[in-house]
Structures are given as structure tokens and as C-alpha cells.
Design a protein around this motif. Structure first.
Motif, PDB file in Angstrom:
ATOM      1  N   ALA A 270     -17.364  -3.752 -13.939  1.00  0.00           N
ATOM      2  CA  ALA A 270     -16.611  -4.171 -12.751  1.00  0.00           C
ATOM      3  C   ALA A 270     -16.750  -3.136 -11.642  1.00  0.00           C
ATOM      4  O   ALA A 270     -16.915  -3.477 -10.476  1.00  0.00           O
ATOM      5  CB  ALA A 270     -15.139  -4.384 -13.109  1.00  0.00           C
ATOM      6  N   LEU A 274     -20.951  -5.683 -11.085  1.00  0.00           N
ATOM      7  CA  LEU A 274     -21.708  -6.718 -11.798  1.00  0.00           C
ATOM      8  C   LEU A 274     -20.988  -8.063 -11.740  1.00  0.00           C
ATOM      9  O   LEU A 274     -19.767  -8.129 -11.776  1.00  0.00           O
ATOM     10  CB  LEU A 274     -21.904  -6.330 -13.272  1.00  0.00           C
ATOM     11  CG  LEU A 274     -22.761  -5.095 -13.556  1.00  0.00           C
ATOM     12  CD1 LEU A 274     -23.026  -4.974 -15.053  1.00  0.00           C
ATOM     13  CD2 LEU A 274     -24.078  -5.158 -12.796  1.00  0.00           C
ATOM     14  N   ASP A 275     -21.773  -9.134 -11.656  1.00  0.00           N
ATOM     15  CA  ASP A 275     -21.218 -10.470 -11.760  1.00  0.00           C
ATOM     16  C   ASP A 275     -20.941 -10.763 -13.238  1.00  0.00           C
ATOM     17  O   ASP A 275     -21.531 -10.154 -14.132  1.00  0.00           O
ATOM     18  CB  ASP A 275     -22.224 -11.492 -11.211  1.00  0.00           C
ATOM     19  CG  ASP A 275     -21.590 -12.871 -11.077  1.00  0.00           C
ATOM     20  OD1 ASP A 275     -21.025 -13.149 -10.009  1.00  0.00           O
ATOM     21  OD2 ASP A 275     -21.645 -13.658 -12.046  1.00  0.00           O
ATOM     22  N   MET A 276     -20.045 -11.728 -13.499  1.00  0.00           N
ATOM     23  CA  MET A 276     -19.714 -12.041 -14.894  1.00  0.00           C
ATOM     24  C   MET A 276     -20.939 -12.517 -15.681  1.00  0.00           C
ATOM     25  O   MET A 276     -21.068 -12.223 -16.863  1.00  0.00           O
ATOM     26  CB  MET A 276     -18.601 -13.084 -14.957  1.00  0.00           C
ATOM     27  CG  MET A 276     -17.886 -13.071 -16.307  1.00  0.00           C
ATOM     28  SD  MET A 276     -16.807 -14.485 -16.562  1.00  0.00           S
ATOM     29  CE  MET A 276     -15.320 -13.881 -15.842  1.00  0.00           C
ATOM     30  N   THR A 277     -21.860 -13.230 -15.028  1.00  0.00           N
ATOM     31  CA  THR A 277     -23.054 -13.687 -15.755  1.00  0.00           C
ATOM     32  C   THR A 277     -23.924 -12.491 -16.174  1.00  0.00           C
ATOM     33  O   THR A 277     -24.572 -12.538 -17.214  1.00  0.00           O
ATOM     34  CB  THR A 277     -23.897 -14.661 -14.916  1.00  0.00           C
ATOM     35  OG1 THR A 277     -24.258 -14.020 -13.690  1.00  0.00           O
ATOM     36  CG2 THR A 277     -23.147 -15.937 -14.627  1.00  0.00           C
ATOM     37  N   GLU A 278     -23.896 -11.425 -15.371  1.00  0.00           N
ATOM     38  CA  GLU A 278     -24.650 -10.221 -15.758  1.00  0.00           C
ATOM     39  C   GLU A 278     -23.958  -9.517 -16.922  1.00  0.00           C
ATOM     40  O   GLU A 278     -24.620  -8.981 -17.823  1.00  0.00           O
ATOM     41  CB  GLU A 278     -24.777  -9.287 -14.548  1.00  0.00           C
ATOM     42  CG  GLU A 278     -25.672  -9.874 -13.462  1.00  0.00           C
ATOM     43  CD  GLU A 278     -25.524  -9.189 -12.099  1.00  0.00           C
ATOM     44  OE1 GLU A 278     -26.511  -9.178 -11.356  1.00  0.00           O
ATOM     45  OE2 GLU A 278     -24.428  -8.692 -11.785  1.00  0.00           O
ATOM     46  N   LEU A 280     -22.259 -11.042 -19.245  1.00  0.00           N
ATOM     47  CA  LEU A 280     -22.485 -11.865 -20.442  1.00  0.00           C
ATOM     48  C   LEU A 280     -23.848 -11.589 -21.059  1.00  0.00           C
ATOM     49  O   LEU A 280     -24.061 -11.840 -22.243  1.00  0.00           O
ATOM     50  CB  LEU A 280     -22.366 -13.357 -20.090  1.00  0.00           C
ATOM     51  CG  LEU A 280     -20.960 -13.825 -19.714  1.00  0.00           C
ATOM     52  CD1 LEU A 280     -21.002 -15.241 -19.150  1.00  0.00           C
ATOM     53  CD2 LEU A 280     -20.035 -13.800 -20.930  1.00  0.00           C
ATOM     54  N   ALA A 281     -24.775 -11.085 -20.258  1.00  0.00           N
ATOM     55  CA  ALA A 281     -26.127 -10.829 -20.751  1.00  0.00           C
ATOM     56  C   ALA A 281     -26.273  -9.451 -21.385  1.00  0.00           C
ATOM     57  O   ALA A 281     -27.346  -9.116 -21.889  1.00  0.00           O
ATOM     58  CB  ALA A 281     -27.122 -10.973 -19.594  1.00  0.00           C
ATOM     59  N   ARG A 299     -18.949 -12.095 -25.730  1.00  0.00           N
ATOM     60  CA  ARG A 299     -18.993 -13.007 -24.581  1.00  0.00           C
ATOM     61  C   ARG A 299     -17.626 -13.656 -24.337  1.00  0.00           C
ATOM     62  O   ARG A 299     -17.212 -13.842 -23.192  1.00  0.00           O
ATOM     63  CB  ARG A 299     -20.089 -14.052 -24.785  1.00  0.00           C
ATOM     64  CG  ARG A 299     -21.489 -13.438 -24.680  1.00  0.00           C
ATOM     65  CD  ARG A 299     -22.567 -14.500 -24.617  1.00  0.00           C
ATOM     66  NE  ARG A 299     -22.594 -15.302 -25.822  1.00  0.00           N
ATOM     67  CZ  ARG A 299     -23.374 -15.032 -26.877  1.00  0.00           C
ATOM     68  NH1 ARG A 299     -24.184 -13.990 -26.868  1.00  0.00           N
ATOM     69  NH2 ARG A 299     -23.352 -15.805 -27.938  1.00  0.00           N
ATOM     70  N   ARG A 300     -16.912 -13.988 -25.424  1.00  0.00           N
ATOM     71  CA  ARG A 300     -15.549 -14.524 -25.239  1.00  0.00           C
ATOM     72  C   ARG A 300     -14.663 -13.460 -24.594  1.00  0.00           C
ATOM     73  O   ARG A 300     -13.866 -13.748 -23.703  1.00  0.00           O
ATOM     74  CB  ARG A 300     -14.958 -14.957 -26.580  1.00  0.00           C
ATOM     75  CG  ARG A 300     -15.661 -16.148 -27.208  1.00  0.00           C
ATOM     76  CD  ARG A 300     -14.998 -16.530 -28.527  1.00  0.00           C
ATOM     77  NE  ARG A 300     -13.641 -16.997 -28.311  1.00  0.00           N
ATOM     78  CZ  ARG A 300     -12.700 -17.006 -29.256  1.00  0.00           C
ATOM     79  NH1 ARG A 300     -12.959 -16.556 -30.467  1.00  0.00           N
ATOM     80  NH2 ARG A 300     -11.494 -17.456 -28.989  1.00  0.00           N
ATOM     81  N   THR A 303     -14.974 -13.136 -20.906  1.00  0.00           N
ATOM     82  CA  THR A 303     -14.208 -14.180 -20.216  1.00  0.00           C
ATOM     83  C   THR A 303     -12.727 -13.828 -20.160  1.00  0.00           C
ATOM     84  O   THR A 303     -12.063 -14.049 -19.156  1.00  0.00           O
ATOM     85  CB  THR A 303     -14.401 -15.532 -20.940  1.00  0.00           C
ATOM     86  OG1 THR A 303     -15.782 -15.718 -21.194  1.00  0.00           O
ATOM     87  CG2 THR A 303     -13.880 -16.676 -20.110  1.00  0.00           C
ATOM     88  N   HIS A 304     -12.205 -13.253 -21.256  1.00  0.00           N
ATOM     89  CA  HIS A 304     -10.769 -12.913 -21.288  1.00  0.00           C
ATOM     90  C   HIS A 304     -10.447 -11.712 -20.396  1.00  0.00           C
ATOM     91  O   HIS A 304      -9.419 -11.708 -19.724  1.00  0.00           O
ATOM     92  CB  HIS A 304     -10.322 -12.544 -22.716  1.00  0.00           C
ATOM     93  CG  HIS A 304     -10.611 -13.590 -23.735  1.00  0.00           C
ATOM     94  ND1 HIS A 304     -10.959 -13.281 -25.033  1.00  0.00           N
ATOM     95  CD2 HIS A 304     -10.624 -14.943 -23.660  1.00  0.00           C
ATOM     96  CE1 HIS A 304     -11.170 -14.395 -25.702  1.00  0.00           C
ATOM     97  NE2 HIS A 304     -10.978 -15.410 -24.896  1.00  0.00           N
ATOM     98  N   TYR A 306     -12.675  -9.685 -18.217  1.00  0.00           N
ATOM     99  CA  TYR A 306     -13.389  -9.258 -17.010  1.00  0.00           C
ATOM    100  C   TYR A 306     -12.643  -9.595 -15.714  1.00  0.00           C
ATOM    101  O   TYR A 306     -12.646  -8.770 -14.781  1.00  0.00           O
ATOM    102  CB  TYR A 306     -14.816  -9.825 -16.986  1.00  0.00           C
ATOM    103  CG  TYR A 306     -15.749  -9.038 -16.094  1.00  0.00           C
ATOM    104  CD1 TYR A 306     -15.952  -7.678 -16.309  1.00  0.00           C
ATOM    105  CD2 TYR A 306     -16.425  -9.640 -15.046  1.00  0.00           C
ATOM    106  CE1 TYR A 306     -16.800  -6.941 -15.491  1.00  0.00           C
ATOM    107  CE2 TYR A 306     -17.280  -8.908 -14.221  1.00  0.00           C
ATOM    108  CZ  TYR A 306     -17.455  -7.562 -14.450  1.00  0.00           C
ATOM    109  OH  TYR A 306     -18.289  -6.837 -13.649  1.00  0.00           O
ATOM    110  N   GLU A 310     -12.290  -6.966 -12.689  1.00  0.00           N
ATOM    111  CA  GLU A 310     -12.888  -7.240 -11.370  1.00  0.00           C
ATOM    112  C   GLU A 310     -11.859  -7.074 -10.265  1.00  0.00           C
ATOM    113  O   GLU A 310     -12.136  -6.463  -9.226  1.00  0.00           O
ATOM    114  CB  GLU A 310     -13.358  -8.704 -11.305  1.00  0.00           C
ATOM    115  CG  GLU A 310     -14.647  -9.009 -11.996  1.00  0.00           C
ATOM    116  CD  GLU A 310     -14.947 -10.496 -11.916  1.00  0.00           C
ATOM    117  OE1 GLU A 310     -14.025 -11.314 -12.090  1.00  0.00           O
ATOM    118  OE2 GLU A 310     -16.110 -10.839 -11.674  1.00  0.00           O
ATOM    119  N   GLN A 311     -10.677  -7.632 -10.478  1.00  0.00           N
ATOM    120  CA  GLN A 311      -9.647  -7.533  -9.436  1.00  0.00           C
ATOM    121  C   GLN A 311      -9.269  -6.090  -9.175  1.00  0.00           C
ATOM    122  O   GLN A 311      -9.079  -5.697  -8.025  1.00  0.00           O
ATOM    123  CB  GLN A 311      -8.418  -8.338  -9.852  1.00  0.00           C
ATOM    124  CG  GLN A 311      -8.624  -9.828  -9.695  1.00  0.00           C
ATOM    125  CD  GLN A 311      -7.439 -10.608 -10.228  1.00  0.00           C
ATOM    126  OE1 GLN A 311      -6.311 -10.307  -9.890  1.00  0.00           O
ATOM    127  NE2 GLN A 311      -7.711 -11.600 -11.063  1.00  0.00           N
TER     128      GLN A 311
END
Lengths: 316, 269
Positions: A270, A274-278, A280-281, A299-300, A303-304, A306, A310-311
Motif C-alpha cells: 500500500a 500497488l494496485d490490488m491486482t498487483e 494478488l499476483a 489472495r483472500r 481482499t480482506h 488491503y 490503502e486508505q
């Protein structure tokens, strides 16, 4: 000729379909979890589930439960993922002892730990106030999701909210020397049960053994503090919420190492924009290769966890 | 697992001979050879999508239009997706849609000076392909996509904001930040407070951001985004600027929602 073509094709297909399904039907349609209590200390038993995710193939038996046979009754720790699990756990207990159920504990509010409650005497069901609140408010949602994941194994399962409140402290239950240690971090309340007579710690989902921890309600700093508390207990053995019973603290340290890596990876990602898709990779470090489901749980967890990271990075 | 747009063997074969295919296209009025290429995502909705968005224009599946997304959506209300058409070279305008959503169109953007890529989150009502399409100067639509498995409910559930008084005070508030990139460019990430109500949840009218633009302090537009109902609540975007588009200074975010509320904020490095 035309007729035989029309009828023979579906018949061949049907035969093929049935032969493909036969092993599945034979395996699952008795809905028997084949629960086998294992004696891990005198009068202390554990039932160890698989280290998989919920599925129709395992019927939700991915969780550990346990029971302690006291002088005047049985203490049950978690009731499993469905009404059937609860009923079969009760039957398994009856093969060991004919003493009555004295206390049935839900260690926390996740569905694989309480959806077997229906099978147990209602006045024995007990949990911490936070867990009771969690089951009352989120139980129905969890239950619907479990029906979706485990299918007909769940048939007849309903949420039963424990009525009895458990508080911290060392007390005698059914003649057994027990201690309730309410910690938190995996969820808002994770109740650890210590059996002082045998030196056994039922650690709930604060410890995962060779199975990646799950984080839908996690507070990682609190979880890490709880692991410190657990590691300081002079226990003979630990029963994790998922995975094998351990006689040393290696699973505590491994759970801690994973959670520290997870929290660090998410914060640094964060902060680096990085974007969330990055996220996840990201690859899973070799150190966690022996943890079942590490890649999918990571990966789960992104989602919970990140969005909050980020905020924090955006607001600075 | 992250999945990028993948191509069926059929369209790979077509791409391998794409120069011949394009030549064929320009010299003959009939473009049926290209239109009949089957959907690499094998979606039963593809033919409807093609008619709806592209009409009679020629369409090819092109792996240079990358759609990155999780194979399984853990949270149907916030499914992270990055679309990136940089590999096409001259792509500027990108359209994003999801075949099986009740509201199919997700967003469009015009990367006037930013890279033709965008990270965002969307709501998925059920498992669906999410696709990005770029219209080339040759008149051909190039499409990439990825299937995302979702348990659903993403579009017909009320936003959390719709039941909380907090958003009313913070509506259209922007939090953003600019990072320098090793290539000399910049990355901009921003999040805007907005419920993005789809109108499909009972008793909650449609209420969403329609237009967004990012410009430098000299007023040069870097990217414009038109967002639709499926974009997630409190939308967040990841935008990359190539070195020639960077100013080193603050950037201006402007826009409006369908009720006429304005977005007007600065993002600082």
C-alpha cells in the motif's frame, strides 16, 4: 437406423455419466464424517479435520473439535460445521463415555465451530459475550454460505445461539481443572481452553498447523499478541483449530511468521502504491510452501486487509 | 491466481496471421471471417455483447488488451480489475463491460496523456467475463477479457453508505497520492467517497458518479473516466502517467455524479 442412433446416444451418455458419478455417490451419500476421537492425553480427545477448504467432498469437516471427560461429565470444545457433524460428534463421545454433557463451548463465531450446536443440550451451550453476539448477528449469513459450499451435508442445520456466558478464569467444570483464556485477533473473541490436569491447550483458530490462517475478521496486531501469550503457557500439547495436534510451539511460531509476513507485505504494498491486482499476483515465499492453501488464503487475505492499508497510505 | 486475458487456439491462429487478416479486411467489404472468430472466454452472452457494443464493426480478440483480475472474487462488492492496453501502442479510449451483470457497462476512459491502463473495482452480480475493448484507428475493435467467478449479489445489495449518515458529510471527498516510478513516470491512486448505488436495491434510487477527469496544474487533461453503476462504492482508481505526462506537481480531480454534485479536489505528491 435413425431410431437406434437417437436412443443409443443418450443411453451411452447416461451410462458414462453414471459410471463417472458412481464413486462420488458411494462416497458421499451416507453423509458420514467418520469422526474418530483420538486420545491425546488421559481423558482428553481430539477430532482432526482435513486442512482443506469447505467442499461437498469433505462436507465441511476441515475443523478440529475435542472433548474432555471429567469425573462428572464431558466438556466439548467446538461442535463442527453442521447438524450432522454435531450429531456424529455426540455419537462418537458416547462410544468413549456414558457421562452426560456438562459444557459445550464455541471458541469463536465462525460457522465450522458452532453449526453442530443443535445436537447438544441447549443449556450446556456456552461462549464469550462477543462470540454470542457474533453468532447472533452473523450466524445466518455464515450458515447460508456453508449450505452453498458443502451442499446436502448441511441439511437441517440451523443456527443455535449459546445462552451461557463464559468469562476469564480458572474453574472446576465437571470435576476437571479448566482455565478459560479469552484472547482475540483471529476474530473479536477467540477463547482458549486450558486443561490443567493434562497440560493441554485448545488454542482455537489462533493456531493453524500446516494450513494457511484465514483472516475474514482478523486483527493481526491483536493476533500476534495472542500468539505471544500462548507461547508463554507451559503446556504439554497444543490443539490448533485446523491441522495436527502439536507437542511443541513450532505451529505457533509458523503461524506468527506467516501473519508477520502477510501484514508487512500488505503495508509495504500500500505504501508503494500497488494496485490490488498487483498485490494478488505476489508470490508466496518458500518458507510457507508447507502450508496448505497458502496461495489461495493469501489472495483472500489481500481482499480482506488491503482496503484498510490503502486508505491509510492515501490519507497519510 | 491472477489471470490475464487468454486466447483460444483459434484466435491465436488468427493473430499469428493478423497482418494478412487486416489486409484482407481492408481490401474486402466482407469482414465475416473476423466476426466469426469464437469467443475465447466461451460466454453464451458474447454474441449479444458484440451486437450491443460493436454493431457491424469488425472485432478481434487480442491478448495485448490485458485484463488482470482474480479468478475467484472473494468480495463480490469489490472485485479488483486492472485493464491495460499499453501493448497496443496507440490505444487511447477503452471500454469495459461485464457480460452477465444486470448493468453491463462498467466504465469508459480516454487516456489523453496517461497510459491507457486503469485499476478499479467493480460489483459482480454473478460469475461473468469482464472485458476491455479498444477501437483502433483502423476501425477494428480489439477485445481482451477474463472470467471471474463470483458468488454474487454485488449489484442488488445496498451500499454500506446508504445506511450510514457518514457519507452525506463526506460525499465526493477525494483521498489521493502520487508516487514517482522508476521509469520516470508517476502513479496516481485515488479514492472518492460515494455510495455508487445501482438503483437495483429495493427503495434506493440510482446514485453514482458519472464523470471524472484528472488534469495537471496547467489544466492539461491526463485522463477522463465515465463511470457507471457497477463501479464499486467509494471508487478507487490506479492511473499511470508516462514520463512525458508528469509535471512533478499536484493534480486536479474534477467530476460530477448523476445528481449534479461536483467533485473538485487536488491530489498532491
Amino acid at each position: 437406423m435413425g431410431d437406434t442412433m437417437i436412443t443409443s446416444v443418450p443411453r451411452a451418455l447416461l451410462t458414462l455419466l453414471l459410471s463417472a458419478l458412481a464413486p462420488l455417490l458411494a462416497q458421499a451419500n451416507d453423509f458420514d464424517y467418520r469422526l474418530a476421537p483420538r486420545m491425546i492425553a488421559n481423558d482428553v480427545y481430539a477430532l482432526i479435520g482435513t486442512t482443506e477448504d469447505f467442499s461437498f467432498a469433505n462436507g465441511g469437516n476441515i475443523v478440529n473439535s475435542g472433548f474432555i471427560v471429567g469425573p462428572s461429565g464431558v466438556i466439548v470444545i467446538d461442535t463442527g460445521s453442521s447438524r450432522r457433524y454435531g450429531e456424529q460428534l455426540l455419537a462418537a463421545i458416547a462410544t468413549i463415555t456414558d457421562k452426560p454433557i456438562a459444557l459445550t463451548i464455541n471458541t469463536h463465531h465462525h460457522p465450522d465451530h458452532f453449526l453442530g450446536n443443535q445436537a447438544f443440550p441447549p443449556d450446556t451451550l456456552a461462549a464469550t459475550p462477543e462470540t454470542i453476539h457474533g453468532i447472533r448477528t452473523e450466524g445466518e449469513g455464515f450458515s447460508a454460505n456453508m449450505y452453498r459450499l458443502n451442499g446436502d451435508w448441511m441439511l437441517g442445520s440451523e443456527v443455535v445461539v449459546p445462552a451461557k456466558t463464559l468469562a476469564a478464569g480458572r474453574i472446576r467444570v465437571a470435576g476437571r481443572d479448566l482455565e478459560f483464556l479469552p484472547l482475540a485477533g483471529h476474530t473479536a473473541s477467540d477463547l482458549v481452553v486450558i486443561d490443567h490436569d493434562s497440560g493441554t491447550v485448545f488454542a482455537a483458530d489462533l493456531i493453524f498447523n500446516r494450513r494457511a490462517p484465514t483472516t475474514p475478521h482478523a486483527d493481526i496486531p491483536r493476533w500476534l499478541a495472542a500468539l505471544d501469550t500462548l507461547e508463554a503457557i507451559p503446556a504439554k500439547r497444543w490443539v490448533p483449530g485446523h491441522g495436527e495436534v502439536s507437542e511443541d510451539t513450532a505451529p505457533i511460531r509458523h503461524t506468527r511468521a506467516y501473519l508477520e509476513w502477510l501484514a508487512d507485505t500488505i503495508t509495504r504494498g500500500a505504501e508503494a502504491g500497488l494496485d490490488m491486482t498487483e498485490m494478488l499476483a505476489m508470490p508466496i515465499p518458500e518458507a510457507f510452501a508447507d502450508m496448505n492453501l497458502a496461495a489461495s488464503e493469501f489472495r483472500r487475505s489481500v481482499t480482506h486487509l488491503y482496503p484498510a492499508a490503502e486508505q491509510a497510505a492515501l490519507k497519510r | 491466481m491472477i489471470r490475464h486475458a487468454t486466447l483460444a487456439a483459434l484466435s491465436l491462429a488468427l493473430l499469428a496471421g493478423s497482418s494478412a487478416g487486416a489486409a484482407n479486411l481492408q481490401t474486402t467489404a466482407g469482414v465475416q471471417t473476423i466476426q466469426s472468430v469464437s469467443d475465447p472466454l466461451d460466454s453464451p452472452r458474447w454474441e449479444d455483447m458484440r451486437k450491443m457494443f460493436f454493431g457491424d464493426a469488425p472485432v478481434i480478440f487480442d491478448e495485448r488488451v490485458r485484463v488482470s483480475a482474480p479468478r475467484i472474487a472473494e468480495d463480490s462488492m469489490n472485485v479488483p480489475v486492472t485493464v491495460d492496453a499499453s501493448a497496443l501502442g496507440d490505444a487511447r479510449s477503452v471500454l469495459v463491460f461485464a457480460d452477465f451483470n444486470p448493468i453491463i457497462k462498467v466504465l469508459e476512459f480516454q487516456a489523453t496523456h496517461a497510459r491507457p491502463s486503469l485499476g478499479f473495482r467493480l460489483k459482480l452480480q454473478q460469475s461473468s467475463p469482464v472485458r476491455a475493448a479498444v477501437l483502433g484507428s483502423d476501425g477494428i475493435w480489439r477485445v481482451g477479457g477474463a472470467w471471474i467467478t463470483a458468488t454474487g449479489g454485488g449489484c442488488t445489495l445496498p451500499s454500506t453508505g446508504s445506511s450510514s449518515p457518514e457519507w452525506q458529510e463526506r460525499l465526493n471527498e477525494v483521498n489521493g497520492r502520487i508516487w514517482s516510478r522508476v521509469d520516470g513516470g508517476e502513479r496516481v491512486r485515488m479514492r472518492i467517497i460515494h455510495p455508487m448505488d445501482t438503483g437495483l436495491a429495493a427503495g434506493i434510487p440510482v446514485f453514482h458518479i458519472e464523470d471524472l477527469a484528472l488534469a495537471d496544474s496547467a489544466g492539461r487533461k491526463l485522463i477522463e473516466i465515465q463511470t457507471f453503476e457497477p463501479v464499486s462504492e467509494n471508487p478507487s482508481f490506479t492511473i499511470d502517467l508516462p514520463p512525458e505526462a508528469t509535471s512533478g506537481g499536484r493534480l486536479h480531480v474534477s467530476g460530477r455524479d448523476n445528481n449534479g454534485n461536483r467533485i473538485d479536489a487536488w491530489v498532491t505528491p
